[in-house]
Structures are given as C-alpha cells and as structure tokens.
Write a protein that holds these residues in place. Structure first.
Motif, mmCIF file in Angstrom:
data_model
loop_
_atom_site.group_PDB
_atom_site.id
_atom_site.type_symbol
_atom_site.label_atom_id
_atom_site.label_comp_id
_atom_site.label_asym_id
_atom_site.label_seq_id
_atom_site.Cartn_x
_atom_site.Cartn_y
_atom_site.Cartn_z
ATOM 1 N N GLY A 46 0.819 -1.140 0.045
ATOM 2 C CA GLY A 46 -0.053 -0.004 -0.023
ATOM 3 C C GLY A 46 0.649 1.286 0.104
ATOM 4 O O GLY A 46 1.472 1.746 -0.955
ATOM 5 N N ASP A 47 1.131 1.818 1.121
ATOM 6 C CA ASP A 47 1.731 2.855 1.267
ATOM 7 C C ASP A 47 3.244 2.718 1.634
ATOM 8 O O ASP A 47 3.768 3.576 2.194
ATOM 9 N N LEU A 64 11.973 3.586 10.653
ATOM 10 C CA LEU A 64 12.771 4.467 11.333
ATOM 11 C C LEU A 64 13.872 3.646 11.911
ATOM 12 O O LEU A 64 14.517 3.782 13.132
ATOM 13 N N ILE B 24 5.306 7.664 14.378
ATOM 14 C CA ILE B 24 5.009 7.448 12.922
ATOM 15 C C ILE B 24 5.083 6.157 12.467
ATOM 16 O O ILE B 24 5.732 5.336 13.372
ATOM 17 N N ASP B 25 4.129 5.687 11.561
ATOM 18 C CA ASP B 25 4.228 4.562 10.830
ATOM 19 C C ASP B 25 3.852 4.649 9.271
ATOM 20 O O ASP B 25 2.495 5.189 9.181
ATOM 21 N N GLY B 26 4.700 4.636 8.677
ATOM 22 C CA GLY B 26 4.364 4.607 6.997
ATOM 23 C C GLY B 26 4.118 6.153 6.621
ATOM 24 O O GLY B 26 4.621 6.897 7.152
ATOM 25 N N SER B 27 2.698 6.222 6.122
ATOM 26 C CA SER B 27 2.330 7.378 5.809
ATOM 27 C C SER B 27 1.750 8.149 6.924
ATOM 28 O O SER B 27 0.967 9.127 6.736
ATOM 29 N N THR B 28 1.475 7.561 8.021
ATOM 30 C CA THR B 28 0.617 8.102 9.350
ATOM 31 C C THR B 28 1.780 8.435 10.219
ATOM 32 O O THR B 28 2.736 8.109 10.644
ATOM 33 N N ARG B 49 -1.771 9.778 5.174
ATOM 34 C CA ARG B 49 -1.945 10.003 3.667
ATOM 35 C C ARG B 49 -2.060 11.817 3.534
ATOM 36 O O ARG B 49 -2.775 11.929 2.579
ATOM 37 N N PRO B 76 8.756 3.622 17.071
ATOM 38 C CA PRO B 76 8.515 4.883 16.349
ATOM 39 C C PRO B 76 7.050 5.010 16.267
ATOM 40 O O PRO B 76 6.693 6.227 16.192
ATOM 41 N N PHE B 77 6.210 3.915 16.328
ATOM 42 C CA PHE B 77 4.842 4.276 16.210
ATOM 43 C C PHE B 77 3.996 4.169 17.545
ATOM 44 O O PHE B 77 2.832 4.200 17.409
ATOM 45 N N ASN B 106 -2.305 3.892 9.962
ATOM 46 C CA ASN B 106 -3.493 3.883 9.460
ATOM 47 C C ASN B 106 -4.546 4.795 10.159
ATOM 48 O O ASN B 106 -5.762 4.175 10.098
ATOM 49 N N ARG B 217 -3.741 -0.368 11.913
ATOM 50 C CA ARG B 217 -2.589 -1.602 12.077
ATOM 51 C C ARG B 217 -2.618 -1.883 13.665
ATOM 52 O O ARG B 217 -1.906 -2.955 13.570
ATOM 53 N N MET B 281 11.426 13.303 8.533
ATOM 54 C CA MET B 281 10.718 13.105 9.382
ATOM 55 C C MET B 281 10.082 14.187 10.225
ATOM 56 O O MET B 281 10.860 14.760 10.795
ATOM 57 N N MET B 285 8.065 12.062 4.446
ATOM 58 C CA MET B 285 8.725 10.705 4.430
ATOM 59 C C MET B 285 8.328 9.885 2.965
ATOM 60 O O MET B 285 7.506 9.168 2.944
ATOM 61 N N ALA B 343 -0.484 4.709 -2.506
ATOM 62 C CA ALA B 343 0.264 6.052 -2.294
ATOM 63 C C ALA B 343 -0.451 7.252 -3.101
ATOM 64 O O ALA B 343 -0.729 6.797 -4.116
#
Lengths: 80, 706
Positions: A46-47, A64, B24-28, B49, B76-77, B106, B217, B281, B285, B343
């Motif tokens: 996905g992303d 990270l 942070i996690d991916g685009s979140t 996103r 990190p998340f 997400n 997630r 960051m 990202m 994305a």
C-alpha cells in the motif's frame, strides 16, 4: 607497506570515534528475524514496502531504522 | 527505563528542548505535546496520507488537564504518556496515575488507563475533546491550515463521526470501546475506581476515504508487536570508514548522521536493495529528487551506494511524456514520489510529481561525480542514456523561452509556485520584499545547470568523445558568460537571486549565490565580493549563513526560507567558499554549523531560526522543522570533505587531499576510506598530513597555511 606512525593513543576516549558504516545502515533486510530464512521478499504494502518470509510467512516492516512484524495472523489473541 | 519516544527518530534529551512528540508509521504520523495533547490551532494532529484527521485531542479529568510526568516508548509508532491528576489544593501528592498508550498506523488507537494508588475509592469525570479539520499536510506545516470543503459532525453509539465533503470525500470515526456519552465534539465517561485498582477505556480513530475505512494497524484487542533495531538483527556489520578526532562533538555529529540516514531508509518494492532515503521525518517521508540527490552527493566520499541507488531510482522514474497535472516532461527528474499502489500525493494526485527546476541538473551532476569516484562501467552505461535525456530537458523544456537559462512556472494551480529549494510561496523575493512573479530563473539553478554541462563534458572526454566534450564545454562556458553578465549586480556587489517574468534581476541578498560558488559558475573577480557578503553580519548569524539577509524587506528569522539557517545550504556554501580558496571563511561556516549541531544534541534539524548568535546563546529551533532530515544529516559529511579538501578523479588515477581542518578537530584520522580499489587512511595533525593506502607510494604534504 610500512604502518604510519600512530596519532592516537589506544586509550583515547571512544566517544571521539565515529564508525561511518553506511553499508549496514542502508542494507535491506535479508534474513527473517524469526526463522532465519534468507527467502525474504519485498512486496508492495500500500503506502510502504514490507518484507515477507517465504518460509514462515511472517511479514516485516522497516520503520525508522527498526523492524517490526506486521503479519496479522501471527499470535493474535482474542480481544479482551 | 525512560527512553526517547522513538529510538532512532525522536528528539534528543538535552540540547535544545523540543516539546513535541511525534509517532510515525508509514504515511501516518501524530504530533502532540509531551503530555499527548493535540492542541487546536497548532501544527499538531494525526495525519494519514497527507491529511489531518485529528486536529484536537484533549483529555481532562474533572475538567482539568492531567499533569505530565514523562513519556515512555522506544517504538517509532507508539508511546506511553505518563501523568497524574493534579494534587488537590493544599496537598503535595496525587493518588491518581494517568497512563495513555498511543499507537499510530492508518489511524490511531489509544488505551487510557487510570490507576488509583490510594486505599480509598476514587470517582472522576473523564472527558475527551476532539476535532478533525482534514487540512492538507503542507498547509499545516506552512501555518495556513484550513479545511477545503465542509466538515460535519455526527454521533454514533459511543462514537463521533466527522465527514469532509470535498473532492476526495473523507471521514473519521472516533469510537470508544466502553460505554461513553457523546455530546458535540466531546466524549464523556464516569470512572469509579476501587482502591488500588484501575479503569481503562480504548479509543479507535479510524479514517475513511471515499466511504471505505482504512484498516487500523493496531486495532482494539490486538497486542502490539515490538520492534528490533534493524541493524542489530544482522549478524554482520559492514566495516565502513572510521573517523577518529580530538573533538568529541564532531565524532558525535558524524555518528548521528549514520543513525539518522539509516532511519530514513526507504525501499522500492521492485528494487529493495537499491539504497534510497526519505527527505525528512515526519513531514516528508517520501523520495524527493532534489533532497536525495544532494544528500547522496554529500555522502559520496564515505559511501557511494546511496548515490547509485538514488540515481538508478530517479532514472527509472524519469519523465517520459508531457502531463500538465503532474508537470511531467520528457527527461525531467521528479520532485517527489511515493512507492505503493495506494500512495497518493497532494500535488497532482498520482504517486510522482515533477515540478522541480533543479533536480534534473543535479541528477547529471551526481552521475558525473559518481564516475569521478569510480562508478563501474556497467552501471555507468545504464545511466548514461538517462543523463542524455536530462540534457535534452535542460536545453529544451527546461528553458521554454530559449534564453539559455533554465526557468520554472507551474503548469496548474495545484503545482508548486516556487520550484527551487526555497519552494515556499514567498521564498523568492526582491530586496524590497516584493514577491517575484514566474517564470523565474533562479541563480542556483543556472549554477547546477553549469555543473551538469561540465559533468557531461567530463563524461564525454572520459569516453574519448571529443566532439561531445567540446560541445558541452562550450555550452558551459556560454552559460557562465551569460550568467555573469546577467545576474551580477555591480552596484550591489552580489548576484541576483534570479530573474523574474520580465527578466528583471531579483535583487535580494540571499544564500543562493553560495551554491554558485559550489559549482564554479562565479567569475574569479566576483568571488571575493560573494565571499564577503556570505560572511557579512547581514547573512552570517554566527551559527550559519541565513537564507536571506537581515537588510532585506522580507527578512524574518522565524520564517521557513526568508532568514532561517539551513545546515545543508551552509554545507554547500562552505564547499563553494573552499573551492574558490576562501579557507578561513569556509572554516568559519563549518565551525558555526557544527557548533549548532552540538546545541541540538548533535542532530542537525532541517533548519533553525536565523537569530544572531550574540542575541541568543543557543540556536532557536524552527517549530515545524523535520528532524531527522536527510540533507541536514548529510551536511556534516560534506563539511568534513570540504575541510579535508578531498577531491577524486579515479578514472585518471588521481586523488587530491589537502586538508584545511581547524585545529580544534586535530589530530584527525579517517581510515577505511574506499576510493576505487584502494582503502585510504588519512591522518591530519597540525604539522602534517599523511595519506596511505593508494596504489602509488604514500603522499605526504605539509598542512597549508590558513
């Protein structure tokens, strides 16, 4: 080749040393952290890009500088 | 054990205080106060996103904010915010502990736990005030957030729903797992807690796009997996260069560079072993053309993998067709892209956006520099056609009016108004403060184009193609001549920042001309004036060179591009100063930036405020600065190279090293430096420099004066 004269004492403060090991920092995961298999495959998630183990089916994400399991099916207990 | 909230991505303890917590996690990602609160009207919130799905999140107990104690977390998340109910008037201690466990991905899950540490029952009213404005990420970062479209609020069973009626319909549901009263934008519970017991409630914040929920997630009921540092999982650690220096701060800054760039590592699912890094960051990202090209350039002496991976990745996505929406053009190197089927970017709505005036020239420069550092024939041959397509863009679509200067004007209202590195809407101004009107030809873009022409000429010469070498050398010479005739302002003693739509010189005094020194486009007779201006009190703050001089109409030391100090900008300026022989000036810039790094806990942020060092003893942070940020993390490596005066030309079997290191860093030794087939050790003392490991007998030079 003759060695150069030392400019640092052996007992120099280790905080003055920087190891610039970008090779390790930039390496892609190659082995499954769970089962050790080297059959780790990148996949579009996905992303982001996840890494899936072809042997134990665990899935991993890189975040990270850290790696985390993302497989929903692994060891998921019942809702409390 | 209390640790920074993110082991590799968070603010440091010590140094300049940073009161924000970012998960942070991916685009979140979620930015909050240190107590977990998201304050309305601030550059905070939950972003998914590129949209903000939570713009307010305030927990209260009996109408009072919990008193923060500490923040725990090494993921990190995720983080745990630890607080307490403020003591009753007249009492020193509190008996009610507040634990908020937050996980993003997400969306967000939050487990709120109240622990009654007393022997008596406790009852309190718990409220959570929430809001969602669906603002664009870049608007929030720029301080101009505001929803485009209508936001409506509904209530469900123990839930609040926000819906955004816009081009992309969005929504978010904030649901309590545990009965709750709902009133407007507030959730309310009554917690009755027996002695030595606890009360918990879980909240899920689930975004929707086009009516479809994004899968959380970390949903309710599932334990959260813990992470391991990726590097520790490898049995092997590749031995890279080692720097030993008398200056502990310099060593710490360099170590931090490795950590931060490793943390920003991204993976192309098609080519996971190609090294590429995100720009920064939490805001950026994604892969940015300009950022990744400059970052990997800065790393070249230490590691060439990032430059190779960056060049290959950008080549693979080089523009092929004309598309006004994404500003794609044949041969153009992209501005920004994200991997993944789902994305999407705010700019153009696809996964890649091409609105940049400088990345194409920087791409050519990087390939040329890679070759000088020994890029192998096979990969060079694969990249060369992309270099030539880039040259076609530089001399074609990049210069639409054919005046010989590369210029930009966005193709649609959704594109970037400014397409150089100072890309905020007000980033290019006249001395009066008037905003310049596009098409704009920036000074540093001409400098990079000059560098690209010279790189292409070098590559041609290296291949024995004398016709191409002469052609591109001639193009470079012509551009240099035209640039010096057109951009130089003799009555001011500096170069124009650019040319506007009417070909008027944009006469602001800015740092951009330092980049012109870097690529060599500046005439020798003008260089002393440029160096003097860069180190003038108007531009040099003591911590670094400001983006814009204090004497300019648009100057604001707290702005993004009009008076702030950017470490990568300074590293490039220092390299330019050294190139023209301004050793003391280059040293002054390098020492200033490295001193600032020390104040930031050895991690250079994307930028910091441009206040004078004499006014504030520590550099003042910029509120929405990325940290870590790729080119800021790489800047110390370019500074090191600059001070070593290290320059290769491996195809010709030459390496030049003539250090001009300030005494505070000496003695200094770099060992394990891979240059072609050789592994060099460079030892620098106040008396001499010794280079060993070259195929030829060891070179020994005296340290130059200055």
């Amino acid at each position: 080749m003759a060695s150069a004269p030392p400019v640092f004492d052996d007992d120099m403060d280790p905080s003055h040393l920087a190891e610039l090991d970008f090779g390790t920092a930039f390496a892609a995961p190659t082995d499954c952290p769970d089962c050790g298999s080297s059959r780790l495959t990148a996949q579009d998630a996905g992303d982001r890009t996840d890494f899936s183990c072809d042997d134990c089916r665990a899935e991993w994400a890189f975040r990270l500088g850290r790696i985390v399991r993302v497989t929903a099916g692994h060891a998921v207990p019942e809702p409390r | 054990m209390t640790e920074p909230w993110a082991a590799t991505g968070g603010p440091r303890h010590g140094g300049v205080a940073d009161d924000r917590v970012t998960l942070i996690d991916g685009s979140t990602f979620c930015i909050s106060e240190r107590d977990g609160r998201v304050r309305a009207g601030h550059a905070q919130g939950l972003f998914v996103r590129d949209s903000r799905y939570l713009s307010r999140w305030e927990l209260r107990l009996d109408g009072v904010l919990p008193e923060p104690l500490t923040t725990h977390g090494k993921e990190p998340f995720g983080a745990t915010f630890v607080g307490r109910m403020p003591p009753q008037p007249g009492l020193a201690d509190s008996w009610l502990l507040v634990l908020v466990h937050r996980f993003v991905g997400n969306g967000m899950r939050e487990d709120i736990e109240l622990r009654n540490l007393s022997g008596e029952p406790v009852s309190c009213v718990v409220t959570l005030d929430v809001d969602a404005d669906f603002a664009d990420l870049f608007d929030v970062k720029g301080g101009v957030a505001g929803a485009k479209g209508t936001v409506s609020v509904g209530r469900g069973d123990a839930a609040i729903d926000f819906t955004h009626d816009a081009a992309l319909p969005q929504g978010v549901r904030i649901e309590s797992h545990g009965a709750a009263e709902v009133s407007g934008r507030t959730l309310r519970w009554v917690a009755a807690i027996p002695p030595r017991d606890s009360w918990t409630v879980t909240l899920e914040t689930q975004p929707f796009e086009r009516g479809e929920p994004l899968p959380l997630r970390h949903p309710y009921g599932r334990p959260v997996e813990h992470t391991e540092p990726a590097r520790s999982l490898r049995e092997w650690r590749e031995r890279g260069p080692r720097v030993n220096t008398a200056d502990g701060d310099l060593a710490a800054v360099l170590r931090q560079s490795v950590e931060d760039l490793g943390a920003l590592r991204m993976f192309d699912p098609e080519h996971p072993h190609r090294a590429i890094v995100a720009a920064g960051m939490p805001w950026f990202m994604a892969l940015f053309g300009r950022d990744s090209l400059l970052t990997s350039w800065m790393l070249l002496p230490i590691d060439q993998r990032l430059a190779i991976g960056t060049a290959q990745t950008l080549a693979a996505h080089q523009g092929a067709v004309v598309n006004p929406v994404t500003e794609e053009q044949p041969g153009r190197i992209l501005h920004e892209m994200r991997f993944g089927q789902s994305a999407a970017l705010a700019l153009g709505g696809g996964t890649a956006y091409y609105g940049t005036a400088d990345a194409t020239a920087l791409f050519v420069m990087l390939v040329g520099e890679l070759r000088r550092w020994g890029l192998d024939d096979q990969r060079f041959k694969e990249l060369l056609p992309h270099v030539d397509r880039a040259m076609t863009w530089l001399t074609g679509d990049g210069d639409p009016d054919g005046d010989g200067f590369v210029e930009y004007r966005r193709a649609t209202e959704n594109g970037l108004a400014n397409q150089g590195w100072k890309d905020s809407w007000d980033g290019v101004t006249f001395a009066s403060g008037e905003i310049a009107r596009a098409p704009i030809a920036l000074a540093e873009v001409q400098a990079y184009t000059y560098g690209a022409y010279r790189a292409r000429a070098y590559l041609a010469g290296e291949q024995g193609d004398d016709d191409a070498r002469r052609y591109w050398s001639g193009m470079a010479a012509a551009l240099k001549r035209a640039f010096n005739e057109t951009f130089w302002l003799p009555d001011r003693g500096w170069y124009a920042l650019g040319l506007d739509a009417d070909k008027r010189p944009i006469d602001a005094l800015a740092s951009n001309m330092g980049h012109c020194l870097w690529t060599g486009i500046v005439d020798d007779d003008k260089a002393p004036d440029v160096a003097r201006q860069l180190l003038s009190p108007e531009l040099f703050s003591g911590w670094g060179i400001r983006t814009l001089a204090t004497s300019m109409g648009a100057y604001n030391p707290m702005s993004y591009h009009n008076g702030s100090v950017w470490p990568h900008d300074n590293a490039i300026c220092a390299a330019g100063l050294m190139r023209y022989g301004f050793v003391a000036e280059a040293q002054r810039v390098a020492v200033g930036v490295l001193a600032a790094a020390r104040e930031f806990g050895h991690r250079l942020p994307e930028l910091f405020c441009g206040f004078d060092r004499e006014e504030f003893a520590e550099p003042v942070p910029y509120p929405t600065s990325c940290s870590p940020q790729a080119w800021a993390a790489a800047a110390p490596l370019l500074l090191l190279r600059t001070l070593l005066r290290l320059d290769p030309e491996l195809p010709q079997g030459r390496v030049s090293c003539d250090p001009a290191m300030p005494a505070r860093y000496l003695p200094l030794e770099i060992s394990g430096l891979r240059v072609g087939d050789d592994e060099l050790t460079i030892r620098v003392t106040e008396e001499e420099t010794v280079v060993r490991g070259l195929g030829t007998p060891p070179a020994q030079r005296r340290r130059p004066d200055g």
